[in-house]
Design a protein around this motif. Structure first.
Motif, PDB file in Angstrom:
ATOM      1  N   ASP A 164     -13.371  -7.408  -7.015  1.00 18.64           N
ATOM      2  CA  ASP A 164     -12.855  -6.568  -5.937  1.00 18.64           C
ATOM      3  C   ASP A 164     -11.340  -6.676  -5.818  1.00 18.64           C
ATOM      4  O   ASP A 164     -10.659  -5.684  -5.540  1.00 18.64           O
ATOM      5  N   LEU A 165     -10.804  -7.862  -6.044  1.00 20.61           N
ATOM      6  CA  LEU A 165      -9.345  -8.021  -6.027  1.00 20.61           C
ATOM      7  C   LEU A 165      -8.702  -7.270  -7.190  1.00 20.61           C
ATOM      8  O   LEU A 165      -7.655  -6.639  -7.029  1.00 20.61           O
ATOM      9  N   LEU A 166      -9.344  -7.297  -8.343  1.00 19.97           N
ATOM     10  CA  LEU A 166      -8.837  -6.566  -9.495  1.00 19.97           C
ATOM     11  C   LEU A 166      -8.894  -5.054  -9.252  1.00 19.97           C
ATOM     12  O   LEU A 166      -7.943  -4.333  -9.554  1.00 19.97           O
ATOM     13  N   ALA A 167     -10.004  -4.581  -8.684  1.00 22.45           N
ATOM     14  CA  ALA A 167     -10.132  -3.149  -8.359  1.00 22.45           C
ATOM     15  C   ALA A 167      -9.092  -2.748  -7.318  1.00 22.45           C
ATOM     16  O   ALA A 167      -8.512  -1.658  -7.395  1.00 22.45           O
ATOM     17  N   GLY A 168      -8.821  -3.617  -6.366  1.00 20.16           N
ATOM     18  CA  GLY A 168      -7.783  -3.339  -5.364  1.00 20.16           C
ATOM     19  C   GLY A 168      -6.397  -3.274  -5.985  1.00 20.16           C
ATOM     20  O   GLY A 168      -5.580  -2.425  -5.617  1.00 20.16           O
ATOM     21  N   ALA A 169      -6.139  -4.140  -6.945  1.00 24.10           N
ATOM     22  CA  ALA A 169      -4.840  -4.116  -7.633  1.00 24.10           C
ATOM     23  C   ALA A 169      -4.676  -2.824  -8.431  1.00 24.10           C
ATOM     24  O   ALA A 169      -3.593  -2.231  -8.446  1.00 24.10           O
ATOM     25  N   MET A 170      -5.753  -2.376  -9.067  1.00 25.18           N
ATOM     26  CA  MET A 170      -5.681  -1.118  -9.802  1.00 25.18           C
ATOM     27  C   MET A 170      -5.466   0.058  -8.851  1.00 25.18           C
ATOM     28  O   MET A 170      -4.738   1.000  -9.160  1.00 25.18           O
ATOM     29  N   GLY A 171      -6.092   0.000  -7.682  1.00 24.72           N
ATOM     30  CA  GLY A 171      -5.896   1.042  -6.676  1.00 24.72           C
ATOM     31  C   GLY A 171      -4.480   1.051  -6.126  1.00 24.72           C
ATOM     32  O   GLY A 171      -3.927   2.109  -5.804  1.00 24.72           O
ATOM     33  N   MET A 172      -3.878  -0.116  -6.032  1.00 23.89           N
ATOM     34  CA  MET A 172      -2.503  -0.192  -5.522  1.00 23.89           C
ATOM     35  C   MET A 172      -1.510   0.407  -6.508  1.00 23.89           C
ATOM     36  O   MET A 172      -0.408   0.797  -6.118  1.00 23.89           O
ATOM     37  N   TRP A 173      -1.899   0.513  -7.765  1.00 26.37           N
ATOM     38  CA  TRP A 173      -1.010   1.151  -8.727  1.00 26.37           C
ATOM     39  C   TRP A 173      -0.775   2.619  -8.350  1.00 26.37           C
ATOM     40  O   TRP A 173       0.328   3.133  -8.493  1.00 26.37           O
ATOM     41  N   LEU A 174      -1.820   3.288  -7.829  1.00 25.98           N
ATOM     42  CA  LEU A 174      -1.651   4.667  -7.368  1.00 25.98           C
ATOM     43  C   LEU A 174      -0.654   4.731  -6.211  1.00 25.98           C
ATOM     44  O   LEU A 174       0.149   5.654  -6.115  1.00 25.98           O
ATOM     45  N   VAL A 175      -0.699   3.738  -5.334  1.00 25.21           N
ATOM     46  CA  VAL A 175       0.247   3.689  -4.220  1.00 25.21           C
ATOM     47  C   VAL A 175       1.663   3.467  -4.752  1.00 25.21           C
ATOM     48  O   VAL A 175       2.626   4.067  -4.256  1.00 25.21           O
ATOM     49  N   TRP A 176       1.798   2.658  -5.779  1.00 26.45           N
ATOM     50  CA  TRP A 176       3.107   2.424  -6.397  1.00 26.45           C
ATOM     51  C   TRP A 176       3.677   3.725  -6.964  1.00 26.45           C
ATOM     52  O   TRP A 176       4.849   4.030  -6.785  1.00 26.45           O
ATOM     53  N   GLU A 177       2.837   4.488  -7.641  1.00 24.89           N
ATOM     54  CA  GLU A 177       3.281   5.780  -8.178  1.00 24.89           C
ATOM     55  C   GLU A 177       3.666   6.723  -7.042  1.00 24.89           C
ATOM     56  O   GLU A 177       4.628   7.479  -7.163  1.00 24.89           O
ATOM     57  N   ALA A 178       2.920   6.697  -5.951  1.00 20.83           N
ATOM     58  CA  ALA A 178       3.256   7.537  -4.794  1.00 20.83           C
ATOM     59  C   ALA A 178       4.615   7.131  -4.219  1.00 20.83           C
ATOM     60  O   ALA A 178       5.412   7.986  -3.815  1.00 20.83           O
ATOM     61  N   ARG A 179       4.889   5.849  -4.191  1.00 26.16           N
ATOM     62  CA  ARG A 179       6.184   5.365  -3.720  1.00 26.16           C
ATOM     63  C   ARG A 179       7.299   5.880  -4.622  1.00 26.16           C
ATOM     64  O   ARG A 179       8.361   6.288  -4.150  1.00 26.16           O
ATOM     65  N   ASN A 180       7.064   5.878  -5.931  1.00 28.23           N
ATOM     66  CA  ASN A 180       8.063   6.381  -6.875  1.00 28.23           C
ATOM     67  C   ASN A 180       8.317   7.877  -6.703  1.00 28.23           C
ATOM     68  O   ASN A 180       9.385   8.360  -7.076  1.00 28.23           O
ATOM     69  N   LEU A 181       7.344   8.602  -6.157  1.00 28.70           N
ATOM     70  CA  LEU A 181       7.521  10.024  -5.888  1.00 28.70           C
ATOM     71  C   LEU A 181       8.308  10.287  -4.610  1.00 28.70           C
ATOM     72  O   LEU A 181       8.691  11.411  -4.342  1.00 28.70           O
ATOM     73  N   GLY A 182       8.521   9.248  -3.828  1.00 30.74           N
ATOM     74  CA  GLY A 182       9.276   9.408  -2.581  1.00 30.74           C
ATOM     75  C   GLY A 182       8.415   9.830  -1.406  1.00 30.74           C
ATOM     76  O   GLY A 182       8.917  10.462  -0.469  1.00 30.74           O
ATOM     77  N   MET A 183       7.148   9.480  -1.423  1.00 29.04           N
ATOM     78  CA  MET A 183       6.277   9.821  -0.297  1.00 29.04           C
ATOM     79  C   MET A 183       6.698   9.026   0.933  1.00 29.04           C
ATOM     80  O   MET A 183       7.318   7.964   0.828  1.00 29.04           O
TER      81      MET A 183
END
Length: 140
Positions: A63-82
């Motif tokens: 579950d921690l690994l799945a959460g880390a993979m999910g946070m990668w999407l949030v990282w990409e969203a941050r790079n988009l300037g959301m």
């Protein structure tokens, strides 16, 4: 019609664009979401599951690994300037999914029904469609 590589084939990762432009980011987040939420179809019920649900079967670490993979999407969203509020909401979804995933049996059902990565992808696409209309792709 050219066949697209499946998420588990080595050619899949060759198709992912490397770049910071919105088109490359859109393709990457769509591919990662497909990997996390729609990798396989369960026969009989035709429901898609991905690495999020499969890795989540391993107690705590999965579950921690799945959460880390999910946070990668949030990282990409941050790079988009959301906005910070959008990033907070996305982080809360991943956190909720991760914490709920640690509860035996309940967490496995939550991974099957509550798809935080799909919800976050919809939020990213909404942002991309509004701020970068040239990245919109037509789907059937």
């Amino acid at each position: 019609m050219v066949a697209r590589p499946t998420p588990m084939s080595p050619a899949f990762f060759d198709t992912l664009p490397v770049g910071r432009d919105p088109v490359a980011i859109r393709r990457r987040v769509e591919a990662v979401e497909r990997l996390l939420e729609g990798l396989y179809v369960i026969p009989g019920i035709n429901r898609r599951v991905g690495l999020d649900a499969i890795v989540g079967l391993v107690p705590v670490v999965g579950d921690l690994l799945a959460g880390a993979m999910g946070m990668w999407l949030v990282w990409e969203a941050r790079n988009l300037g959301m906005s910070r509020m959008a990033l907070f909401g996305m982080t809360a979804r991943v956190g909720f999914d991760t914490v709920l995933g640690m509860v035996p049996f309940v967490g496995d059902a939550a991974d099957f029904f509550y798809r935080s990565n799909t919800r976050n992808l919809k939020r990213i696409k909404k942002h991309l469609d509004r701020h970068y209309p040239a990245t919109v792709t037509v789907t059937r």
